[in-house]
Scaffold this motif. Structure first.
Motif, PDB file in Angstrom:
ATOM      1  N   VAL A 140      15.830 -33.686  22.317  1.00 43.20           N
ATOM      2  CA  VAL A 140      16.720 -32.567  22.645  1.00 43.20           C
ATOM      3  C   VAL A 140      17.280 -31.936  21.369  1.00 43.20           C
ATOM      4  N   CYS A 141      17.600 -32.748  20.386  1.00 47.01           N
ATOM      5  CA  CYS A 141      18.200 -32.229  19.152  1.00 47.01           C
ATOM      6  C   CYS A 141      17.170 -31.651  18.190  1.00 47.01           C
ATOM      7  N   ARG A 142      15.920 -31.981  18.401  1.00 45.19           N
ATOM      8  CA  ARG A 142      14.900 -31.712  17.395  1.00 45.19           C
ATOM      9  C   ARG A 142      14.739 -30.234  17.085  1.00 45.19           C
ATOM     10  N   ARG A 143      14.652 -29.391  18.084  1.00 44.05           N
ATOM     11  CA  ARG A 143      14.277 -28.009  17.850  1.00 44.05           C
ATOM     12  C   ARG A 143      14.749 -27.132  18.983  1.00 44.05           C
ATOM     13  N   GLY A 144      15.149 -25.886  18.648  1.00 46.15           N
ATOM     14  CA  GLY A 144      15.551 -24.925  19.656  1.00 46.15           C
ATOM     15  C   GLY A 144      14.419 -23.980  20.013  1.00 46.15           C
ATOM     16  N   ARG A 145      14.776 -22.759  20.315  1.00 47.54           N
ATOM     17  CA  ARG A 145      13.799 -21.767  20.748  1.00 47.54           C
ATOM     18  C   ARG A 145      12.992 -21.213  19.579  1.00 47.54           C
ATOM     19  N   SER A 146      11.739 -20.854  19.863  1.00 45.74           N
ATOM     20  CA  SER A 146      10.874 -20.166  18.906  1.00 45.74           C
ATOM     21  C   SER A 146      10.725 -18.731  19.401  1.00 45.74           C
ATOM     22  N   GLU A 147      11.427 -17.781  18.759  1.00 42.86           N
ATOM     23  CA  GLU A 147      11.475 -16.409  19.244  1.00 42.86           C
ATOM     24  C   GLU A 147      10.764 -15.416  18.333  1.00 42.86           C
ATOM     25  N   ARG A 148      10.523 -15.767  17.085  1.00 43.54           N
ATOM     26  CA  ARG A 148       9.952 -14.802  16.141  1.00 43.54           C
ATOM     27  C   ARG A 148       8.466 -14.564  16.376  1.00 43.54           C
ATOM     28  N   TRP A 166      13.699  -2.768  23.941  1.00 39.77           N
ATOM     29  CA  TRP A 166      13.780  -3.530  22.695  1.00 39.77           C
ATOM     30  C   TRP A 166      12.446  -4.203  22.377  1.00 39.77           C
ATOM     31  N   GLN A 167      11.660  -4.524  23.386  1.00 37.66           N
ATOM     32  CA  GLN A 167      10.404  -5.227  23.180  1.00 37.66           C
ATOM     33  C   GLN A 167       9.266  -4.301  22.745  1.00 37.66           C
ATOM     34  N   LEU A 168       9.456  -2.990  22.822  1.00 38.24           N
ATOM     35  CA  LEU A 168       8.418  -2.045  22.432  1.00 38.24           C
ATOM     36  C   LEU A 168       8.310  -1.935  20.914  1.00 38.24           C
ATOM     37  N   LYS A 169       7.162  -1.473  20.448  1.00 35.66           N
ATOM     38  CA  LYS A 169       7.018  -1.142  19.043  1.00 35.66           C
ATOM     39  C   LYS A 169       7.883   0.077  18.727  1.00 35.66           C
ATOM     40  N   ARG A 183      12.783  -9.702  19.508  1.00 33.46           N
ATOM     41  CA  ARG A 183      11.776 -10.589  18.927  1.00 33.46           C
ATOM     42  C   ARG A 183      10.616 -10.770  19.902  1.00 33.46           C
ATOM     43  N   PRO A 184       9.395 -10.911  19.373  1.00 35.25           N
ATOM     44  CA  PRO A 184       8.217 -10.995  20.259  1.00 35.25           C
ATOM     45  C   PRO A 184       8.255 -12.174  21.220  1.00 35.25           C
TER      46      PRO A 184
END
Length: 768
Positions: free
Chosen positions: A297-305, A642-645, A229-230
């Motif tokens: 802390v509970c509100r939100r996790g990682r933003s990976e997309r 994995w990070q490449l196009k 994921r970007p």
């Protein structure tokens, strides 16, 4: 079917492993030039290859481009600075962060369960922050300022506490209990400030390195992994939010430790009504602040997309500031003159530590239930048997170890300081009963570990005897030299201990869970310390209780001294600094997703570096490349691929040697390095070859079926040593290399030449 396009340049990108390497050694040339990067991490070339991108090979009359070697040196990210050895003290935070990434691979997309798993780990991480700050409050506020300074005999023994004692200072301004507590609160407050500073400084250096921005790929097919994921290697926003929440939690813990003692005094009959009202308002404010902190802390996790460049400025700045204001108001409130208030007994900390222990145990148990529900260990065609550590329970087991480390550090340090302040054991009431029980279980846990080590040692000895026959058969040297055979067989047997790590983790985490439960029962069931509880029993029981309590106190003190000694040595000894840095090469590969005070993730700098270099090369030259990774460098290479196009990924060939990518990462992090993910990476890149030795305790096979490069990705295990005795090719004795110096084996040159030949424009190669 796919065919490599003719034309274009070719590049060989070398990535070293744990312990680091110099560019001169990697490129086998004393003259190297840094072409991009800085003092922390950079790409080097030989001096003669600096302008090789545009200049054709003069020795080739057809003008084809010879593969250009480059070395990516990243050792300073982990072991370049001696002060980083002191990060060993952040070990519980690092371990609980690992538990987040050990999430099992789910058979299908179960978003809610995955988010709940991450939420539970973040709550466990928050409890660790509160626990360690509460332990600092116990040492500074309760044992030092409340008990020792309030006891004349103890204050006289420690002259530096004289100005806090009502008798020694003749009722000086600081001798009032509330003012003593307010002054002592500066110690845990400084600790929280130090953790905030370290996290903020490393956040700017690591999490602020932007990866390559690209369009996310579809995630519906098999073999999907979040590493592609970007925004996976860009956790700047989450770490900033968690840092604010954990800083606020630490400050609120200090405020609660001071405020509850003063409020308890004001609620007594005859106390000032105004102070009683103020105390209740402060307690309500502290409770509200705790709820807000938990919600953050509970509100939100990682933003990976996607690359999330925003920051929650209102939380990052206002939450710690609000907690600091509450702490200041609490200190002013506690410092008010209260006639008749004397420090007697202990501060109300038993319920706090007991509640934290129960909450951590409950979180680990629920985490195990969720992990078991998510567990799905996919089997590739070349992967025999179950390859997921502890059947998906690796994350909960490691989270239990993190909580145990926090409990041991809290209980052991508190007991050690109490013994130091109270030399005869007659002045002070000591730390809370639960902390004393936790310190007392340390010798029992060590006995369990010693028994386990003895069992593993016996198994290794038996395996060494069995391997001797295999060594004689493989080298064809019957009967051979017994000592030489035994040395080779022992190296092979010791290398297998890595595969028994799940047993060690399972036994240790189970023992800590049971011993922790026993400490809770002992503390709340008897209401006494182990020594006093043993007074009512037989003399033998009382003596055993005294022994384990004293041993636990001294062992934790010895452990702290070892930590400090290793840190001081790392300032002066480069080899020691490099050795200590190796510990973090494995533990800090993953981003800080659960605990912001954990040591920083070096991969958030290294992976974008490699991705940018490979992408810029392929786009500028239209060429292809081989990325060659040793040990941890192979994991970085795979993560960068994995990070490449997809179009750039097809131009990459991968050579790994001594790689833990399946042996360690595939087993302990199945959601990200499982068989399906590795197989999908293999299909996306041009070619993959892997080398390993049976004497290597870190590297191993990747267990993937082959393609036109070979029937398997793994080459047959390399012989180590290269020759059993003296030969024409090896007139001197050859050493057992284990994890190092794979380039010394002729097989390495063969596999490297095979991959480089695929890059030459006049040799188009078909691949199924």
């Amino acid at each position: 079917m796919k065919r490599t396009a003719p034309g274009g340049a070719a590049l060989e990108l070398l990535v070293h492993g744990v312990g680091g390497a110099t560019p001169e050694k990697m490129l086998n040339d004393p003259r190297t030039v840094r072409i991009t990067g800085d003092e922390t991490a950079a790409v080097f070339r030989r001096a003669e290859d600096v302008a090789a991108d545009s200049a054709p090979d003069p020795g080739d009359d057809r003008g084809r481009a010879t593969p250009v070697p480059e070395a990516y040196v990243w050792s300073n990210l982990t072991s370049g600075n001696g002060t980083r050895a002191l990060w060993l003290l952040l070990l519980p935070f690092m371990v609980v962060n690992l538990a987040h990434w050990m999430r099992p691979a789910a058979a299908r997309e179960r978003t809610r369960a995955v988010r709940f798993y991450g939420l539970l780990v973040r709550l466990a991480a928050l409890s660790l922050t509160v626990l360690l700050v509460a332990a600092a409050c116990e040492v500074a506020l309760d044992l030092t300022a409340w008990q020792c300074a309030g006891t004349p005999a103890c204050a006289e023994r420690h002259s530096w506490l004289g100005f806090l004692s009502p008798t020694v200072s003749d009722g000086g301004w600081w001798s009032l209990p509330g003012r003593r507590l307010a002054l002592a609160a500066l110690v845990p407050t400084a600790l929280v400030g130090l953790l905030w500073y370290l996290s903020h400084r490393t956040w700017r250096a690591y999490e602020s390195q932007e990866p390559l921005d690209r369009t996310p790929e579809p995630e519906n097919g098999p073999g999907h992994t979040a590493l592609g994921r970007p925004g996976f290697w860009y956790g700047r926003r989450l770490v900033a939010r968690l840092r604010a929440a954990h800083t606020a939690a630490g400050l609120l813990t200090v405020a609660a430790a001071v405020g509850t003692a003063a409020a308890r005094q004001d609620r007594r009959p005859g106390g000032p009504a105004l102070l009683d009202v103020l105390g209740r308002l402060l307690e309500a404010s502290l409770f509200t602040g705790a709820l807000v902190t938990a919600w953050v802390v509970c509100r939100r996790g990682r933003s990976e997309r996607r690359l999330d460049r925003r920051l929650d400025a209102h939380l990052v700045h206002r939450l710690p500031s609000a907690a600091l204001v509450l702490l200041a108001l609490t200190l002013v409130y506690a410092g008010w003159d209260r006639p008749g208030w004397t420090s007697e007994g202990r501060l109300p900390g038993d319920a706090t530590f007991g509640g934290l222990a129960i909450a951590q145990g409950a979180l680990v148990i629920v985490l195990a239930i969720v992990a078991r529900a998510l567990h799905h260990c996919p089997q590739s065609t070349a992967t025999p048997g179950e390859r997921c550590a502890l059947n998906g329970l690796g994350g909960p087991a490691v989270a239990m170890l993190a909580c145990a480390l926090g409990g041991v550090m809290s209980g052991g340090v508190s007991q050690r300081v109490s013994d130091w302040l109270d030399g005869t054991g007659t002045f002070l009431d000591g730390p809370p009963v639960l902390l004393t029980w936790q310190a007392s279980v340390i010798p029992v846990l060590l006995v369990v570990l010693l028994v386990l080590c003895a069992v593993l040692g016996r198994q290794t000895l038996l395996l060494t005897r069995a391997e001797q026959d295999k060594v004689i058969s493989e080298y064809g040297v019957a009967p051979g030299d017994p000592s030489r055979t035994r040395r080779i067989a022992r190296a092979r047997a010791i290398a297998t201990l890595t595969d028994r790590a799940p047993l060690l983790v399972a036994v240790t985490s189970t023992a800590t869970l049971l011993l922790g439960a026993g400490a809770l029962v002992g503390a709340f069931g008897t209401g006494k310390t182990p020594v006093r509880a043993g007074e009512t029993a037989q003399p033998f029981v009382h003596g055993a209780a005294q022994t384990v309590q004293a041993l636990g106190s001294w062992l934790i003190g010895l452990g702290f001294i070892l930590f400090v000694t290793w840190g001081r040595r790392a300032y002066k000894d480069a080899s020691a600094r490099r050795t200590i840095g190796i510990l973090w090469d494995v533990g800090t590969f993953w981003p800080r997703a659960a605990h912001p005070f954990a040591p920083p993730c070096y991969a958030e700098r290294a992976v974008p570096d490699l991705t940018w270099r490979m992408a810029s090369w392929t786009r500028a030259t239209g060429g292809r490349l081989v990325i060659s990774g040793h040990s941890q460098g192979s994991v970085l290479a795979a993560a960068a691929a994995w990070q490449l196009k997809p179009s750039d990924r097809k131009r990459v060939a991968l050579l790994t040697y001594g790689s833990p990518i399946e042996r360690l990462y595939g087993r302990w992090f199945p959601a990200h390095f499982g068989p399906e993910a590795l197989d999908a990476l293999h299909q996306d890149i041009d070619c993959w070859r892997n080398l390993y030795r049976p004497t290597d305790p870190i590297g191993g096979p990747v267990r993937l079926s082959g393609d036109d490069c070979g029937p398997q990705v793994d080459r047959e295990p390399l012989a180590d040593p290269l020759a059993y005795g003296r030969t024409e090719a090896h007139p001197l004795p050859t050493p057992v290399l284990g994890h190092s110096d794979y380039q010394a084996d002729p097989a390495f040159a063969e596999e490297r030449e095979l991959l480089l030949a695929r890059l030459r424009p006049e040799v188009p190669v078909q691949r199924t």
